[in-house]
Design a protein around this motif. Sequence first.
Motif, PDB file in Angstrom:
ATOM      1  N   PRO A  49     -21.970  21.098  24.631  1.00  0.00           N
ATOM      2  CA  PRO A  49     -22.475  20.600  23.352  1.00  0.00           C
ATOM      3  C   PRO A  49     -23.105  19.239  23.520  1.00  0.00           C
ATOM      4  O   PRO A  49     -22.758  18.480  24.430  1.00  0.00           O
ATOM      5  CB  PRO A  49     -21.209  20.490  22.491  1.00  0.00           C
ATOM      6  CG  PRO A  49     -20.190  21.292  23.174  1.00  0.00           C
ATOM      7  CD  PRO A  49     -20.536  21.295  24.622  1.00  0.00           C
ATOM      8  N   ALA A  50     -24.022  18.932  22.618  1.00  0.00           N
ATOM      9  CA  ALA A  50     -24.752  17.672  22.704  1.00  0.00           C
ATOM     10  C   ALA A  50     -23.810  16.480  22.658  1.00  0.00           C
ATOM     11  O   ALA A  50     -24.055  15.471  23.319  1.00  0.00           O
ATOM     12  CB  ALA A  50     -25.754  17.598  21.554  1.00  0.00           C
ATOM     13  N   ASP A  51     -22.724  16.605  21.894  1.00  0.00           N
ATOM     14  CA  ASP A  51     -21.861  15.436  21.778  1.00  0.00           C
ATOM     15  C   ASP A  51     -20.957  15.245  22.981  1.00  0.00           C
ATOM     16  O   ASP A  51     -20.165  14.326  22.996  1.00  0.00           O
ATOM     17  CB  ASP A  51     -21.067  15.474  20.473  1.00  0.00           C
ATOM     18  CG  ASP A  51     -20.423  16.812  20.218  1.00  0.00           C
ATOM     19  OD1 ASP A  51     -20.069  17.063  19.062  1.00  0.00           O
ATOM     20  OD2 ASP A  51     -20.320  17.593  21.168  1.00  0.00           O
ATOM     21  N   ARG A  52     -21.053  16.076  24.012  1.00  0.00           N
ATOM     22  CA  ARG A  52     -20.320  15.829  25.253  1.00  0.00           C
ATOM     23  C   ARG A  52     -21.295  15.497  26.376  1.00  0.00           C
ATOM     24  O   ARG A  52     -20.909  15.441  27.546  1.00  0.00           O
ATOM     25  CB  ARG A  52     -19.490  17.060  25.635  1.00  0.00           C
ATOM     26  CG  ARG A  52     -18.351  17.331  24.664  1.00  0.00           C
ATOM     27  CD  ARG A  52     -17.552  18.544  25.064  1.00  0.00           C
ATOM     28  NE  ARG A  52     -16.825  18.377  26.315  1.00  0.00           N
ATOM     29  CZ  ARG A  52     -15.653  17.762  26.423  1.00  0.00           C
ATOM     30  NH1 ARG A  52     -15.083  17.241  25.362  1.00  0.00           N
ATOM     31  NH2 ARG A  52     -15.062  17.665  27.587  1.00  0.00           N
ATOM     32  N   GLU A  72      -7.352  11.335   9.855  1.00  0.00           N
ATOM     33  CA  GLU A  72      -8.194  11.204  11.059  1.00  0.00           C
ATOM     34  C   GLU A  72      -9.637  10.883  10.680  1.00  0.00           C
ATOM     35  O   GLU A  72     -10.580  11.618  11.006  1.00  0.00           O
ATOM     36  CB  GLU A  72      -8.120  12.490  11.908  1.00  0.00           C
ATOM     37  CG  GLU A  72      -6.709  12.959  12.227  1.00  0.00           C
ATOM     38  CD  GLU A  72      -5.974  12.086  13.239  1.00  0.00           C
ATOM     39  OE1 GLU A  72      -6.492  11.003  13.586  1.00  0.00           O
ATOM     40  OE2 GLU A  72      -4.879  12.466  13.687  1.00  0.00           O
ATOM     41  N   GLU A  73      -9.829   9.771   9.989  1.00  0.00           N
ATOM     42  CA  GLU A  73     -11.147   9.393   9.464  1.00  0.00           C
ATOM     43  C   GLU A  73     -11.430   7.923   9.750  1.00  0.00           C
ATOM     44  O   GLU A  73     -10.521   7.114   9.890  1.00  0.00           O
ATOM     45  CB  GLU A  73     -11.208   9.660   7.949  1.00  0.00           C
ATOM     46  CG  GLU A  73     -11.132  11.151   7.622  1.00  0.00           C
ATOM     47  CD  GLU A  73     -10.870  11.450   6.157  1.00  0.00           C
ATOM     48  OE1 GLU A  73     -10.488  10.532   5.410  1.00  0.00           O
ATOM     49  OE2 GLU A  73     -11.060  12.619   5.760  1.00  0.00           O
ATOM     50  N   LEU A  90     -17.498   7.115   4.223  1.00  0.00           N
ATOM     51  CA  LEU A  90     -16.872   7.835   5.324  1.00  0.00           C
ATOM     52  C   LEU A  90     -17.866   7.891   6.485  1.00  0.00           C
ATOM     53  O   LEU A  90     -18.948   8.452   6.355  1.00  0.00           O
ATOM     54  CB  LEU A  90     -16.485   9.246   4.880  1.00  0.00           C
ATOM     55  CG  LEU A  90     -15.847  10.161   5.927  1.00  0.00           C
ATOM     56  CD1 LEU A  90     -14.578   9.550   6.482  1.00  0.00           C
ATOM     57  CD2 LEU A  90     -15.523  11.518   5.306  1.00  0.00           C
ATOM     58  N   TRP A 138     -16.996   8.862   9.865  1.00  0.00           N
ATOM     59  CA  TRP A 138     -16.738   9.999  10.733  1.00  0.00           C
ATOM     60  C   TRP A 138     -15.341  10.507  10.455  1.00  0.00           C
ATOM     61  O   TRP A 138     -14.472   9.755  10.018  1.00  0.00           O
ATOM     62  CB  TRP A 138     -16.853   9.585  12.215  1.00  0.00           C
ATOM     63  CG  TRP A 138     -16.694  10.744  13.150  1.00  0.00           C
ATOM     64  CD1 TRP A 138     -17.658  11.620  13.549  1.00  0.00           C
ATOM     65  CD2 TRP A 138     -15.486  11.181  13.772  1.00  0.00           C
ATOM     66  NE1 TRP A 138     -17.141  12.566  14.384  1.00  0.00           N
ATOM     67  CE2 TRP A 138     -15.809  12.333  14.525  1.00  0.00           C
ATOM     68  CE3 TRP A 138     -14.174  10.737  13.756  1.00  0.00           C
ATOM     69  CZ2 TRP A 138     -14.855  13.034  15.263  1.00  0.00           C
ATOM     70  CZ3 TRP A 138     -13.229  11.434  14.492  1.00  0.00           C
ATOM     71  CH2 TRP A 138     -13.578  12.565  15.233  1.00  0.00           C
ATOM     72  N   GLY A 139     -15.093  11.772  10.725  1.00  0.00           N
ATOM     73  CA  GLY A 139     -13.764  12.323  10.570  1.00  0.00           C
ATOM     74  C   GLY A 139     -13.571  13.548  11.434  1.00  0.00           C
ATOM     75  O   GLY A 139     -14.550  14.222  11.795  1.00  0.00           O
ATOM     76  N   SER A 140     -12.329  13.833  11.758  1.00  0.00           N
ATOM     77  CA  SER A 140     -11.985  15.046  12.493  1.00  0.00           C
ATOM     78  C   SER A 140     -11.185  15.954  11.580  1.00  0.00           C
ATOM     79  O   SER A 140     -10.308  15.505  10.851  1.00  0.00           O
ATOM     80  CB  SER A 140     -11.142  14.705  13.728  1.00  0.00           C
ATOM     81  OG  SER A 140     -10.628  15.888  14.305  1.00  0.00           O
ATOM     82  N   THR A 141     -11.493  17.258  11.620  1.00  0.00           N
ATOM     83  CA  THR A 141     -10.695  18.210  10.854  1.00  0.00           C
ATOM     84  C   THR A 141      -9.413  18.592  11.594  1.00  0.00           C
ATOM     85  O   THR A 141      -8.584  19.299  11.040  1.00  0.00           O
ATOM     86  CB  THR A 141     -11.496  19.486  10.565  1.00  0.00           C
ATOM     87  OG1 THR A 141     -11.821  20.121  11.804  1.00  0.00           O
ATOM     88  CG2 THR A 141     -12.783  19.172   9.819  1.00  0.00           C
ATOM     89  N   PHE A 157     -21.582  10.788  16.877  1.00  0.00           N
ATOM     90  CA  PHE A 157     -20.381  10.963  17.695  1.00  0.00           C
ATOM     91  C   PHE A 157     -20.761  11.351  19.113  1.00  0.00           C
ATOM     92  O   PHE A 157     -21.507  12.302  19.323  1.00  0.00           O
ATOM     93  CB  PHE A 157     -19.532  12.064  17.045  1.00  0.00           C
ATOM     94  CG  PHE A 157     -18.329  12.520  17.825  1.00  0.00           C
ATOM     95  CD1 PHE A 157     -18.405  13.606  18.687  1.00  0.00           C
ATOM     96  CD2 PHE A 157     -17.112  11.892  17.664  1.00  0.00           C
ATOM     97  CE1 PHE A 157     -17.290  14.048  19.380  1.00  0.00           C
ATOM     98  CE2 PHE A 157     -15.988  12.338  18.345  1.00  0.00           C
ATOM     99  CZ  PHE A 157     -16.080  13.413  19.207  1.00  0.00           C
TER     100      PHE A 157
END
Lengths: 454, 525
Positions: A54-57, A268-269, A285, A287-290, A346
Amino acid sequence: MRPAFARRATAGKPQRPVVVVAALLALLAVVLGVFFWRSRPVLFPDDKRQAALPADRASILPKGAPSRFLQPHSVGLPVALKTRPLVAQLSIVDLDRDGLSDIVACDVLENRVVWLRQAPRGTFTESAVGTEVRAPAHAEAVDIDRDGDLDLLVASLGVMFPSNARIGSVVVLENDGRGRFTNRVLASEIARVADVRAGDFDGDGDLDLAVAGFGYDDGETHWMENLGNWRFRSTRLLNLSGAINVEIADLDRDGDLDITSLVSQEWEEVYAFVNDGRGHFEPRLVWGSTNDDFGSSWLTAADLDKDGDIDFLYSNGDAFDYAPPSGRPWHGVQWLENTGALNFTFHRLADFSGASSPQPVDIDGDGDLDVVVVSAYNAWDDPSAQSLVWLENDGRMRFAMHDLAASPTHLVTVAAGDLTGDGLPDLATGGMHISRPYDRMSRITMWTNGWQRR
Amino acid sequence: MKRAPLILMAAVLIVLAAAGIGMRVRSRAAAAAMLPQLPNLSGQPPAVIEHVKNGDARARRNPTSADAVGTLGIVYHSDLFYDAAAEAYQAAETLAPGDWRWPYLLVLVHLERGEAAQAAPRLRQIVAANPGLALAWLRLGDAEFKRARYQEAGEAYGRAETGTGPVTEVPAALPARRDTIPVGAYAALGRARVALQQGQLERARESLEKLVADVPRFGAAHRLLGDTYQRLGGADKAARHVARAAALPAYNAAPDPMVDALGRESRSSVLLLKQASAADLVRDAAWREYLIRRALEFDSANPDVVYEMGALLQQLKRPREALPYFEHHLDMVDDDLQTLVQIGKCYSDLERFAEAEATLRRALALSDDAVGEYNLGYVVEQMGRAGEAERHYQQALALNPGLAAAQTNLGTALAARGRFADAVGHLAEAVRLEPGNAAARNNLGAVFLQQRQMENASREFRLALELNPDHADAHANLGSALAEQGAYDEALRQFDEALRIDPRHAAASANRSAVLARTKAQEHR
């Protein structure tokens, strides 16, 4: 003599063997057709598959070779018998402004802030700063009363272990200018405080405070307006539990200071509170993680890509909430890149179990910012599990992890600064030994940088 | 018929057959090439290594089967090999583009890694093809919320409230999830969060009030409603809902059968213990125990897993079963303070007080520990050494003033010695530390009752019953307080309620009889 009879014509009636062969071939064709259809062959898989990475890695480079250019030295008081050190946070700062960097640490076990004063160079002498502060979680050196010396602004949890009690406080250890400090409680009986920072939010020339109230089930982020004479008025910004860090920076480059809060627990935000310059904040907000078990552990403001705006280094590595506190593969380090207009992208920089306290530092002196990270929760029964690593920036914002140390274990805080006066950034780490194993403990460790001397 | 056309037809069919077989072989090879390579398994427990290798072998035997390849993804995912799982899911999706499971599981990988931006577009594709899939809508709502796309989040949450869940078969021998919060409730919570982010406080209040009325055990909704009331200036209502939230289980993620399936497949103690911690201890205890037992089965050499098994059994009030696990842990990890404290507690729960005392003293010789001091105080108190117990409770509080249990026990110990003022201080602190603890309120009320402060006592008992309407002691005590104030009818109702909950409640029974006798006597006069 028999007559020669002519062969009879067979146009209207085929011979049996041919019929059978034709029928078998037709059946074979049907079977193959069905088989072909059902198997849906994948002939060119590469065309059909999406990119595996993925682009974010994309900022993650393959792991590099272990590095051994840092030498550890225990500083301050030794680990006492029957004790397990609990150092929540430390910083490298010249507290007495004598030209020699010192170390200031929050010792939760002893309920005090300690000062490891460097004098002469290479000699660290530890003393308590002020009197008791229960479960100090963060100390910032700042001249809060504007009298020319550095005070210590301290966040007090009240107790380190989970509690819903409103036993948090904000304390100033006020410097009299001669290295003697007096406790001044600015706020008490509030949600357990994990972080507090100073900044002039309302533009009136004095220093106000941003407060991360972790609490436990209840918590909040708020700011405290300095009214003068050590009086402050508190205004809530966000009513979510688990605020771990607050950072102060001008995110939108409008000339005033904004506040950013990292909120853990189930949220987690990351929230930005955008200042209008007069102390009125608009929440946003970032960024956040679900993944409600993401384990947010630390937020550090830094212009990591040196493009003139403030980004964030963000680690998720907390494993305090449920046993066993061992490594988790979703832990790691992120870069939230400021792309303008309060938008952040991110980027994952590394997978690292128990990641905590990411700090930007040009450790190899090549002009770009690398990242040093510690681990508080790793698979310590594996002797190769690292407690200290660095992420080497290749100059194009891609990072390769290098192992630095597997011992001591359970490191929760790291600070970077020139402790030896040689112009190279050294490190200091603090140990938080709340779980087994206890065979590689440390309290406060200085790591001298020998990069150029390799 | 002439032979030549037949021969030609046969030749064509043979060529087609050969082409088909060739394509089949090519397809198998291409499908096999899509399978992830075996990851580095060094350092993994044997059960994980075997699990992964078997899954890989099965998939390679049938690489064109979406189910086989998808199952390989589940194997990797359940053992926390995220990269390999993602590759396998992508391969399965290629083989079976209409099957929602594989892209959904791939989304779960993204979300576990914090990659909401990657997950959202995939979720949109899934719900476009499966518009009734509530969980996918819920996850889309969450992903959009985390990206601050509130309009999109609200729409997705709205669809989640009206959708249905995926149906997956649970083998009969395995425990099913019980009494969990429905997906629709999480979606409603999400919509309320959206409303709050958008500053629509009244809208948030209305939807949260409905939510807590529909699902009163949803603690997170109570907490958010408390926050909403706070912002609307309703401090009293806010405090009530926050206290209610404190008495309910902590937040857990929405139940997801696909996630549960990972738990049933996994050989990874990390994943199994993670899922176990997310299961409610009271309502979902069987599922939690199942997961930890699996972790123990596959990683029995891991001391942390052994400890977790003991800790769960201890929490489930099964100390006799817990004890062997803690003792085994102690064999694995010498002189572990926490384990010794746990063993001491087991002995205490089994009323083997002498052994408990010896173990706890051994623990405290290693290091100061607030819980250890508290447990030792309880043990010596049971052995009739009240003064010594108080010292241990005080030491526990010196180490951790936030230890509510120590505040409670010290308070009741002081009350037993007639030191009511000191007792009230400690019990009030226990209430302050744990505002959602009905027992703490009851204890405080009991001391007020002994001091004949009936109004204070009644207030605390009523608050205790707001938090826990089935608290028999609080009903009985409230009855006593009311009787002292002459409110005999209500007192009798409280005694009756106490006896309904606990038919053998001695105090309620005796006091009920006393009140009846008193009222009869008054009638005769």
